[in-house]
Design an enzyme around this catalytic site. Structure first.
Site, PDB file in Angstrom:
ATOM      1  N   GLN A   1     -17.514   7.583  24.773  1.00  0.00           N
ATOM      2  CA  GLN A   1     -17.312   7.668  23.572  1.00  0.00           C
ATOM      3  C   GLN A   1     -18.511   6.794  22.690  1.00  0.00           C
ATOM      4  O   GLN A   1     -18.513   5.662  22.760  1.00  0.00           O
ATOM      5  CB  GLN A   1     -16.012   7.221  22.905  1.00  0.00           C
ATOM      6  CG  GLN A   1     -15.997   7.234  21.078  1.00  0.00           C
ATOM      7  CD  GLN A   1     -14.713   6.784  20.757  1.00  0.00           C
ATOM      8  OE1 GLN A   1     -14.639   6.222  19.701  1.00  0.00           O
ATOM      9  NE2 GLN A   1     -13.547   6.828  21.373  1.00  0.00           N
TER      10      GLN A   1
ATOM     11  N   TYR B   1      -8.859  -2.321  15.524  1.00  0.00           N
ATOM     12  CA  TYR B   1      -8.976  -1.764  14.235  1.00  0.00           C
ATOM     13  C   TYR B   1      -7.729  -2.432  13.570  1.00  0.00           C
ATOM     14  O   TYR B   1      -6.471  -1.928  13.652  1.00  0.00           O
ATOM     15  CB  TYR B   1      -8.773  -0.374  14.399  1.00  0.00           C
ATOM     16  CG  TYR B   1      -9.778   0.626  15.228  1.00  0.00           C
ATOM     17  CD1 TYR B   1     -11.164  -0.002  15.170  1.00  0.00           C
ATOM     18  CD2 TYR B   1      -9.445   1.995  15.624  1.00  0.00           C
ATOM     19  CE1 TYR B   1     -12.216   0.545  16.076  1.00  0.00           C
ATOM     20  CE2 TYR B   1     -10.577   2.414  16.167  1.00  0.00           C
ATOM     21  CZ  TYR B   1     -11.827   2.002  16.176  1.00  0.00           C
ATOM     22  OH  TYR B   1     -12.960   2.726  17.025  1.00  0.00           O
TER      23      TYR B   1
ATOM     24  N   LEU C   1     -19.640  12.011  11.028  1.00  0.00           N
ATOM     25  CA  LEU C   1     -20.091  12.112   9.671  1.00  0.00           C
ATOM     26  C   LEU C   1     -20.959  11.308   9.110  1.00  0.00           C
ATOM     27  O   LEU C   1     -21.043  10.875   7.838  1.00  0.00           O
ATOM     28  CB  LEU C   1     -18.950  12.180   8.845  1.00  0.00           C
ATOM     29  CG  LEU C   1     -18.132  13.671   8.980  1.00  0.00           C
ATOM     30  CD1 LEU C   1     -16.966  13.685   8.183  1.00  0.00           C
ATOM     31  CD2 LEU C   1     -19.066  15.037   8.584  1.00  0.00           C
TER      32      LEU C   1
ATOM     33  N   TRP D   1     -10.273   4.517  12.889  1.00  0.00           N
ATOM     34  CA  TRP D   1     -10.874   3.243  12.625  1.00  0.00           C
ATOM     35  C   TRP D   1     -10.263   2.628  11.237  1.00  0.00           C
ATOM     36  O   TRP D   1     -10.133   1.634  10.769  1.00  0.00           O
ATOM     37  CB  TRP D   1     -12.320   3.322  12.710  1.00  0.00           C
ATOM     38  CG  TRP D   1     -13.036   2.186  12.439  1.00  0.00           C
ATOM     39  CD1 TRP D   1     -12.479   0.850  12.346  1.00  0.00           C
ATOM     40  CD2 TRP D   1     -14.602   2.169  12.500  1.00  0.00           C
ATOM     41  NE1 TRP D   1     -13.815   0.077  12.102  1.00  0.00           N
ATOM     42  CE2 TRP D   1     -14.729   0.819  12.195  1.00  0.00           C
ATOM     43  CE3 TRP D   1     -15.456   2.957  12.574  1.00  0.00           C
ATOM     44  CZ2 TRP D   1     -16.066   0.608  12.015  1.00  0.00           C
ATOM     45  CZ3 TRP D   1     -16.880   2.649  12.424  1.00  0.00           C
ATOM     46  CH2 TRP D   1     -17.178   1.364  12.140  1.00  0.00           C
TER      47      TRP D   1
END
Length: 307
Positions: free
Chosen positions: A170, A58, A201, A21
């Site tokens: 996803q 992206y 994260l 990304w």
């Protein structure tokens, strides 16, 4: 690095994969030099990761182009996952639009097939059955090996299943975003559908690299009041988690990723970084096993929130 099968009939994948990304160079602040980004991608492969996840949106195709350059000469070592998005940002997810989209992605990636092609998010104006039927046709033709969805809930997934198997889902999942944990993940496991965690994260909030006073530029999607609140909240909890990481003699980010990998129903995590040293550190999560007591300790630190 540990490996798991993606869904009932999908490929064997490493439990950590590279997320591209940021490689698109939009919404993440200043764009990094292409050579630096490609080096980070190749480092993931060198560290044993065997898949990379990107999308047409992206950077308006820039990420896919860089992925293509990174895997040149090493295609047989790397599975390529990408996505098609509704026409508010992407090519569109009507049948004719999907056909155009996959051809564009293949061209930018420089490959003859995509290993996992995903619907990036749904479009209320397009029946999901039409979209999924078109995706299934691509799989039958061999342009894509497997098909999956992203940002889908159970009701949408159930509408897809009678048409063609769903290899994977996803969705966002991390210590600060656990909304799929209690209901969706166990159901997916029962259905033998894979689950890929994006932003494990917390988009950097759980990496240990940010502090309570961290701010982001206007060209970074993490800017704004909500992000500031999440940064401050995560920073307060990370102090306790660092104690756990120190005891394990493991990087903080590895502990965060390992926690996600070991949740019931999770197949693998998507860990993206534009820095090769961070990619190497993140790869360590693929071999880190947390015992039940440690997992429970981490859960007590991060009480599930909807933030």
């Amino acid at each position: 690095m540990r490996m798991r099968r993606l869904g009932a009939g999908g490929p064997e994948i490493t439990v950590v994969g590279y997320g591209a990304w940021q490689a698109g160079g939009r919404s993440w602040g200043e764009r990094r030099p292409d050579a630096e980004v490609i080096d980070a991608m190749r480092t993931a492969l060198d560290c044993g990761q065997n898949w990379i996840d990107t999308a047409e949106v992206y950077g308006d195709g820039v990420s896919e182009q860089l992925v293509g350059r990174a895997i040149e000469g090493r295609r047989d070592q790397m599975l390529v996952f990408t996505k098609v998005a509704p026409d508010d940002e992407g090519s569109g997810i009507r049948p004719d639009q999907i056909r155009t989209a996959v051809e564009g992605s293949l061209r930018r990636l420089g490959i003859d097939h995509i290993d996992l092609y995903q619907v990036h998010w749904s479009d209320d104006a397009v029946p999901v059955e039409e979209t999924w039927g078109a995706m299934a046709e691509l799989a039958r033709e061999g342009l894509v090996r497997h098909i999956g969805v992203s940002n889908f809930d159970r009701s949408l997934i159930e509408r897809c299943l009678p048409i063609h198997p769903v290899a994977s889902v996803q969705n966002e999942f991390s210590l600060i975003e656990q909304s799929d944990r209690e209901a969706l993940l166990p159901w997916l496991a029962e259905q033998s559908i894979g689950y890929l965690c994006y932003s494990p994260l917390g988009s950097g909030l759980l990496s240990g690299a940010l502090s309570a006073d961290t701010t982001f530029g206007e060209d970074d999607w993490r800017s704004g009041e909500l992000a500031a609140t999440r940064v401050a909240d995560a920073a307060a909890r990370l102090g306790h988690l660092q104690t756990v990481a120190s005891r394990l003699d493991a990087p903080l980010a590895c502990v965060v990723l390992a926690w996600a990998i070991q949740q019931h129903g999770v197949t693998a995590v998507i860990a993206g970084s534009l820095k090769a040293d961070h990619v190497r550190a993140n790869s360590g999560a693929g071999d880190l096993e947390l015992d039940p007591a440690t997992l429970a300790e981490i859960d007590r630190i991060f009480i599930p929130t909807t933030a």
